[in-house]
Design an enzyme around this catalytic site. Structure first.
Site, PDB file in Angstrom:
ATOM      1  N   ARG A   1      45.100  48.271  47.317  1.00  0.00           N
ATOM      2  CA  ARG A   1      44.214  48.497  48.457  1.00  0.00           C
ATOM      3  C   ARG A   1      44.392  49.909  49.016  1.00  0.00           C
ATOM      4  NH1 ARG A   1      46.357  43.604  51.796  1.00  0.00           N
ATOM      5  NH2 ARG A   1      48.031  43.816  50.272  1.00  0.00           N
TER       6      ARG A   1
ATOM      7  N   GLU B   1      43.173  41.620  44.830  1.00  0.00           N
ATOM      8  CA  GLU B   1      44.610  41.384  45.036  1.00  0.00           C
ATOM      9  C   GLU B   1      44.947  39.920  45.291  1.00  0.00           C
ATOM     10  OE1 GLU B   1      46.418  43.872  44.314  1.00  0.00           O
ATOM     11  OE2 GLU B   1      44.701  45.240  44.235  1.00  0.00           O
TER      12      GLU B   1
ATOM     13  N   HIS C   1      53.583  52.752  41.644  1.00  0.00           N
ATOM     14  CA  HIS C   1      53.790  51.513  42.394  1.00  0.00           C
ATOM     15  C   HIS C   1      54.650  51.825  43.619  1.00  0.00           C
ATOM     16  CE1 HIS C   1      53.010  47.158  42.062  1.00  0.00           C
ATOM     17  NE2 HIS C   1      54.036  47.063  42.894  1.00  0.00           N
TER      18      HIS C   1
END
Length: 303
Positions: A239, A104, A231
């Site tokens: 994560r 990320e 999303h």
């Protein structure tokens, strides 16, 4: 080893071993006349009854059987001591936190991640990255508690995990996104904000309803693809999703896995393949590969 030796080792009848040999269920056997020679170290094939009633695509059947055979063998090995388990857990947690955060965008190295998890501060590294590492550690320890309690996945658990992951963003913790988002390079955008809650409700309900019909590896890989496609949150989706993935496979006795930072392109390709072609096989195979590698690693340590 002989059929008799294999039968004694696997606690099944000689006849059953011969049937397994004749059906080609034991790799590497040598047939001499009517006798079979079985490789030393060969694993007992998984009991076919464990797959009864399950809907397992043919392309995954041999792979899942091999993994489950290794898992069964691992469970028979001597139990690890509390100290050994804690050391393995700590080593995995460092690697998992490093890889998941690096995917990320975190710039902490593996060594720096270990230091942060020990309570040290890394000079010239953002506070945000320190908090992300600590939050991820707390989230993993939380899912370990859930595994021991065999809890059923729910929206509340998803929000709780996200709240721990996003320790640096108190206003967004456990809150479904309220803005539309786009994923660069994807042809299909995630659902509009007003649809997120209903999409998650539907996904969790569908996942739990498949409990006895799909193999957990396929089931959790598909959930991961769908979860990331929604999303759900404004940040921390990757994560959170990887923690949920581990929560579910650990509940079924598989070791947790860490998607490597070096494999991030392959990982992203799995989502692209699913988004473009509705093909989940890349993700299913990737998750299976990681699980098998972890089982092999544990077996090697206990050999």
């Amino acid at each position: 080893m002989s059929v008799k030796q294999a039968a004694k080792l696997w606690n099944i009848s000689d006849r059953r071993v011969r049937v397994l040999c004749s059906e080609g269920k034991i790799p590497g056997i040598i047939k001499e006349g009517r006798a079979y020679k079985i490789p030393i170290g060969a694993l007992k094939p998984v009991d076919e009854r464990t797959f009864k009633g399950k809907n397992i695509p043919a392309e995954y059947e041999d792979l899942f059987k091999r993994i489950d055979s290794k898992k069964a063998e691992l469970e028979k090995r001597r139990p690890l001591t509390k100290g050994e388990l804690e050391r393995l857990r700590d080593e995995f947690l460092i690697e998992f936190t490093y890889n998941s955060n690096a995917i990320e965008g975190s710039t902490l190295t593996l060594r720096e991640t270990a230091m942060v998890l020990e309570g040290l501060t890394i000079d010239k590294k953002p506070l945000k990255e320190h908090l992300e590492a600590v939050g991820h550690k707390d989230a993993f320890e939380y899912i370990q508690e859930l595994v021991s309690e065999r809890v059923v996945l729910s929206e509340k658990i998803i929000k709780d995990i996200h709240s721990l992951v996003l320790i640096d963003r108190p206003q967004d913790r456990g809150v479904y996104r309220r803005l539309p988002v786009r994923i660069v390079g994807a042809k299909v955008d995630p659902p509009q904000p007003y649809l997120v809650e209903s999409k998650i409700e539907e996904l969790v309900k569908r996942y739990n309803s498949l409990d006895n019909k799909a193999h957990i590896i396929e089931k959790v890989a598909r959930f991961h693809l769908d979860f990331e496609g929604i999303h759900t949150f404004i940040d921390g989706n990757g994560r959170t999703g990887r923690l949920i993935l581990n929560l579910e496979i650990m509940k079924y006795g598989y070791p947790p896995i860490s998607v490597k930072f070096t494999d991030r392109k392959k990982y992203y390709d799995c989502f692209h393949e699913y988004s473009e072609k509705c093909n989940a096989s890349k993700m299913i195979l990737m998750v299976a590969k990681y699980i098998e590698e972890e089982i092999d690693r544990y077996m090697l340590m206990l050999s």
